[in-house]
Design a protein around this motif. Structure first.
Motif, PDB file in Angstrom:
ATOM      1  N   ALA A  88      38.509  46.365  36.930  1.00  0.00           N
ATOM      2  CA  ALA A  88      38.818  44.928  36.946  1.00  0.00           C
ATOM      3  C   ALA A  88      39.518  44.475  38.218  1.00  0.00           C
ATOM      4  CB  ALA A  88      39.672  44.556  35.728  1.00  0.00           C
ATOM      5  N   GLY A  89      39.030  44.962  39.361  1.00  0.00           N
ATOM      6  CA  GLY A  89      39.651  44.550  40.616  1.00  0.00           C
ATOM      7  C   GLY A  89      41.120  44.917  40.667  1.00  0.00           C
ATOM      8  N   VAL A  90      41.440  46.154  40.256  1.00  0.00           N
ATOM      9  CA  VAL A  90      42.810  46.662  40.139  1.00  0.00           C
ATOM     10  C   VAL A  90      43.581  45.845  39.094  1.00  0.00           C
ATOM     11  CG1 VAL A  90      44.826  47.524  41.383  1.00  0.00           C
ATOM     12  CG2 VAL A  90      42.685  47.212  42.605  1.00  0.00           C
ATOM     13  N   ALA A  91      43.104  45.903  37.867  1.00  0.00           N
ATOM     14  CA  ALA A  91      43.777  45.267  36.716  1.00  0.00           C
ATOM     15  C   ALA A  91      44.002  43.773  36.928  1.00  0.00           C
ATOM     16  CB  ALA A  91      45.106  45.968  36.420  1.00  0.00           C
ATOM     17  N   THR A  92      43.072  43.135  37.614  1.00  0.00           N
ATOM     18  CA  THR A  92      43.246  41.730  37.989  1.00  0.00           C
ATOM     19  C   THR A  92      42.354  40.786  37.192  1.00  0.00           C
ATOM     20  OG1 THR A  92      43.925  42.342  40.220  1.00  0.00           O
ATOM     21  CG2 THR A  92      43.086  40.112  39.927  1.00  0.00           C
ATOM     22  N   VAL A  93      41.123  41.173  36.933  1.00  0.00           N
ATOM     23  CA  VAL A  93      40.199  40.314  36.186  1.00  0.00           C
ATOM     24  C   VAL A  93      40.527  40.476  34.702  1.00  0.00           C
ATOM     25  CG1 VAL A  93      37.781  39.771  35.706  1.00  0.00           C
ATOM     26  CG2 VAL A  93      38.454  40.576  37.977  1.00  0.00           C
ATOM     27  N   SER A  94      41.362  39.594  34.211  1.00  0.00           N
ATOM     28  CA  SER A  94      41.906  39.758  32.860  1.00  0.00           C
ATOM     29  C   SER A  94      40.942  39.298  31.770  1.00  0.00           C
ATOM     30  CB  SER A  94      43.237  39.009  32.745  1.00  0.00           C
ATOM     31  OG  SER A  94      43.123  37.695  33.252  1.00  0.00           O
ATOM     32  N   VAL A  95      40.265  38.179  31.965  1.00  0.00           N
ATOM     33  CA  VAL A  95      39.439  37.619  30.884  1.00  0.00           C
ATOM     34  C   VAL A  95      37.944  37.755  31.152  1.00  0.00           C
ATOM     35  CG1 VAL A  95      41.260  36.006  30.259  1.00  0.00           C
ATOM     36  CG2 VAL A  95      39.459  35.254  31.831  1.00  0.00           C
ATOM     37  N   GLY A  96      37.574  38.410  32.242  1.00  0.00           N
ATOM     38  CA  GLY A  96      36.161  38.638  32.541  1.00  0.00           C
ATOM     39  C   GLY A  96      35.698  37.890  33.774  1.00  0.00           C
ATOM     40  N   HIS A  97      34.771  38.498  34.497  1.00  0.00           N
ATOM     41  CA  HIS A  97      34.214  37.883  35.703  1.00  0.00           C
ATOM     42  C   HIS A  97      33.475  36.591  35.367  1.00  0.00           C
ATOM     43  CE1 HIS A  97      34.996  41.379  38.302  1.00  0.00           C
ATOM     44  NE2 HIS A  97      34.640  42.130  37.280  1.00  0.00           N
ATOM     45  N   SER A  98      33.635  35.603  36.234  1.00  0.00           N
ATOM     46  CA  SER A  98      32.879  34.340  36.157  1.00  0.00           C
ATOM     47  C   SER A  98      32.941  33.713  34.767  1.00  0.00           C
ATOM     48  CB  SER A  98      31.418  34.572  36.565  1.00  0.00           C
ATOM     49  OG  SER A  98      31.330  35.128  37.850  1.00  0.00           O
ATOM     50  N   HIS A  99      34.119  33.647  34.203  1.00  0.00           N
ATOM     51  CA  HIS A  99      34.252  33.058  32.867  1.00  0.00           C
ATOM     52  C   HIS A  99      33.915  31.569  32.925  1.00  0.00           C
ATOM     53  CE1 HIS A  99      35.831  31.860  29.001  1.00  0.00           C
ATOM     54  NE2 HIS A  99      35.974  33.147  28.674  1.00  0.00           N
ATOM     55  N   PRO A 100      33.036  31.086  32.053  1.00  0.00           N
ATOM     56  CA  PRO A 100      32.603  29.677  32.117  1.00  0.00           C
ATOM     57  C   PRO A 100      33.751  28.680  32.044  1.00  0.00           C
ATOM     58  CG  PRO A 100      31.192  30.936  30.630  1.00  0.00           C
ATOM     59  CD  PRO A 100      32.329  31.846  31.012  1.00  0.00           C
ATOM     60  N   LYS A 101      34.775  28.970  31.255  1.00  0.00           N
ATOM     61  CA  LYS A 101      35.881  28.023  31.114  1.00  0.00           C
ATOM     62  C   LYS A 101      36.680  27.927  32.406  1.00  0.00           C
ATOM     63  CE  LYS A 101      39.497  26.510  27.997  1.00  0.00           C
ATOM     64  NZ  LYS A 101      39.904  26.496  26.570  1.00  0.00           N
ATOM     65  N   ILE A 102      36.818  29.038  33.127  1.00  0.00           N
ATOM     66  CA  ILE A 102      37.527  29.003  34.406  1.00  0.00           C
ATOM     67  C   ILE A 102      36.695  28.272  35.452  1.00  0.00           C
ATOM     68  CG2 ILE A 102      38.407  30.429  36.297  1.00  0.00           C
ATOM     69  CD1 ILE A 102      39.303  32.449  34.238  1.00  0.00           C
ATOM     70  N   ILE A 103      35.400  28.526  35.478  1.00  0.00           N
ATOM     71  CA  ILE A 103      34.517  27.827  36.421  1.00  0.00           C
ATOM     72  C   ILE A 103      34.601  26.317  36.187  1.00  0.00           C
ATOM     73  CG2 ILE A 103      32.108  27.460  37.099  1.00  0.00           C
ATOM     74  CD1 ILE A 103      31.623  30.420  36.381  1.00  0.00           C
TER      75      ILE A 103
END
Length: 506
Positions: A88-103
């Motif tokens: 996860a990019g060194v424990a960084t991507v917490s909720v998943g890559h390219s999450h629709p809600k974040i986009i």
């Protein structure tokens, strides 16, 4: 009923120990279709990276990956090969890559207001800090937003020194608190330290490592898996290892500090990340916190890697130690990959910054606040903290079963939730690390079979497994299968067996 429970436990244990007979494990399905890669050629990207990026930033793997797209727990390279991202990019991507809600949150905010600083009020900052503070215990109610975990560490040290009037910062050996000048001074890993003079006022004390240290055993740490083959010396309701390591820090105060013994702060990760997923003995942190406060210092919890539900049972790693810090530093998972960090503290400590001007141009940027707010919502709505607990416990138990199959290579399995370390050795009795050449081979093979993990520890012999919190039990099973196959192949190449050990290949 007792017979039924015994049958169920036996069946469950058999499942945990079951491994596929296939040569290459089958990757779990994914319904996301990546876009074709249309960028520069691999060789062009590699040449540009080599010529124009800092040479200290060395990519993983003999043939570095060119990552093109990500979705959830999955990554795709430029050739369309899919990988399960268990780092996860060194424990960084917490909720998943390219999450629709974040986009969606980013696009909406960019269409409205891309940037302003704290010299003006703006609603996204107000919304975010209220949400973040609602996750904090006690009087931890003031937020200062920054851009990274290292920045958060620097600011926390400044606040601590201003508030206490003392200078010394106490940290643990084997810790990592950031790469900036002052943060690096508190870091105590030789592989991360440059041969330059460090700022004064940093003291490193014995790391309470129950696997490598002189004291520790099967019941000393809060993990589903016991530390290797070490017997526990604890008796009654007290932890022998905690007692002994606590004596070490008292000894430092006795001999290495001025007569008044005053310190500015003690800082510790709830579980050491870069240092190899090291867990402390039960009750150790609570005793140290009380001791530090007795000598006028404040206690800083580094939640850069363990925060935001990663440890599963608790939202913050420090809650697993039964402590309430005075200052909390955050980064990495706070923004799911967006460059964010935060310091949360008590009002009295925060007020010390009013002694002079202090300003952060990008801290509290409206886009960053929108991202941070979306991350908090997603963790709650998708029950990712609960998922980290259930999937993480399952993964730890399966890795513990794998250790029984490979006791000459897997020295220790440890962690909590989805903060997991697997220490690889060539001698389980001396705990001598797997030689670098063998570690590299195994690391490459895990990647070739479609799983991306990290490396950590002083000798880079610990597999760091810290995936997005959305991973499934099927992903966990696939990861264990891949590690199993990679170790089997390594043992075959180097003639490892269960009666003898070979620490060759250095």
């Amino acid at each position: 009923m007792a017979l039924l429970r015994q049958y169920w436990k036996h069946a469950q244990w058999n499942y945990l120990r079951k491994f596929s007979a296939s040569q290459i494990p089958e990757m779990p399905a994914c319904n996301h279709e990546p876009c074709p890669y249309k960028g520069e050629s691999y060789d062009t990207v590699k040449a540009t990276t080599t010529l124009h990026t800092a040479p200290c930033q060395v990519p993983f793997y003999k043939k570095p990956l060119l990552i093109h797209e990500g979705f959830g727990q999955w990554l795709w390279d430029h050739e369309g090969k899919r990988y399960l991202d268990m780092f996860a990019g060194v424990a960084t991507v917490s909720v998943g890559h390219s999450h629709p809600k974040i986009i969606s949150a980013v696009l909406q905010q960019m269409n409205r207001l891309g940037h302003t600083t704290p010299i003006y009020m703006q609603p996204r900052l107000q919304e975010y800090v209220k949400k973040l503070v609602s996750k904090m215990p006690g009087d931890l109610s003031v937020v200062y937003l920054v851009n990274s975990g290292s920045e958060a560490t620097e600011l926390a040290f400044l606040m601590a020194r201003l508030y206490t009037g003392a200078h010394e910062i106490v940290s643990l050996k084997n810790c990592y608190h950031g790469g900036s000048h002052t943060a690096a001074a508190s870091t105590a890993l030789s592989t991360w330290r440059y041969p330059v003079n460090s700022p004064s006022g940093h003291i490193h004390v014995t790391n309470p490592d129950v696997y490598h240290g002189p004291w520790g055993g099967s019941r000393c740490r809060d993990s589903p898996i016991a530390p290797g083959n070490r017997k526990c010396q604890c008796t009654g309701g007290t932890c022998f290892a905690s007692d002994k390591y606590f004596e070490q820090i008292k000894d430092v105060f006795k001999f290495s500090l001025p007569n008044n013994g005053r310190v500015a702060a003690f800082i510790a990760e709830s579980i050491q990340g870069v240092g190899g997923t090291i867990q402390f003995p039960r009750s150790y942190l609570s005793r140290v916190y009380e001791f530090i406060r007795y000598y006028g210092g404040v206690c800083i919890a580094d939640e850069v890697q363990t925060g935001f539900g990663r440890t599963g049972e608790y939202y913050w790693g420090f809650q697993g130690h039964g402590v309430e810090p005075d200052i909390v530093t955050m980064g990495k998972g706070i923004g799911n990959g967006f460059p964010m960090g935060a310091v949360v503290t008590r009002p009295a400590i925060a007020n010390t910054l009013k002694q002079a001007l202090h300003f952060n141009t990008f801290g509290g940027n409206p886009i960053a606040c929108s991202v941070g707010s979306a991350v908090l919502d997603i963790i709650e709505e998708e029950q990712l903290q609960e998922n980290a607990f259930h999937v993480g416990t399952h993964l730890l138990e399966r890795l513990g079963a794998l250790q029984l199959y490979h006791p000459t290579v897997i020295g220790d399995v440890r962690g909590k939730g989805l903060m997991i370390g697997v220490e690889l050795v060539c001698n389980p009795e001396t705990r001598e690390p797997l030689p670098p050449s063998q570690m590299i081979e195994l690391f490459e093979e895990i990647k070739d079979m479609g799983v991306l993990v990290g490396k950590g520890g002083l000798h880079a012999n610990v597999l760091r497994i810290k995936p997005p919190l959305c991973v499934t039990k099927a992903d966990a099973d696939f990861t264990v299968e891949v590690i199993n196959k990679a170790i089997q192949n390594l043992k075959h190449r180097y003639s490892y067996n269960e009666e003898s050990v070979y620490c060759n290949g250095v």
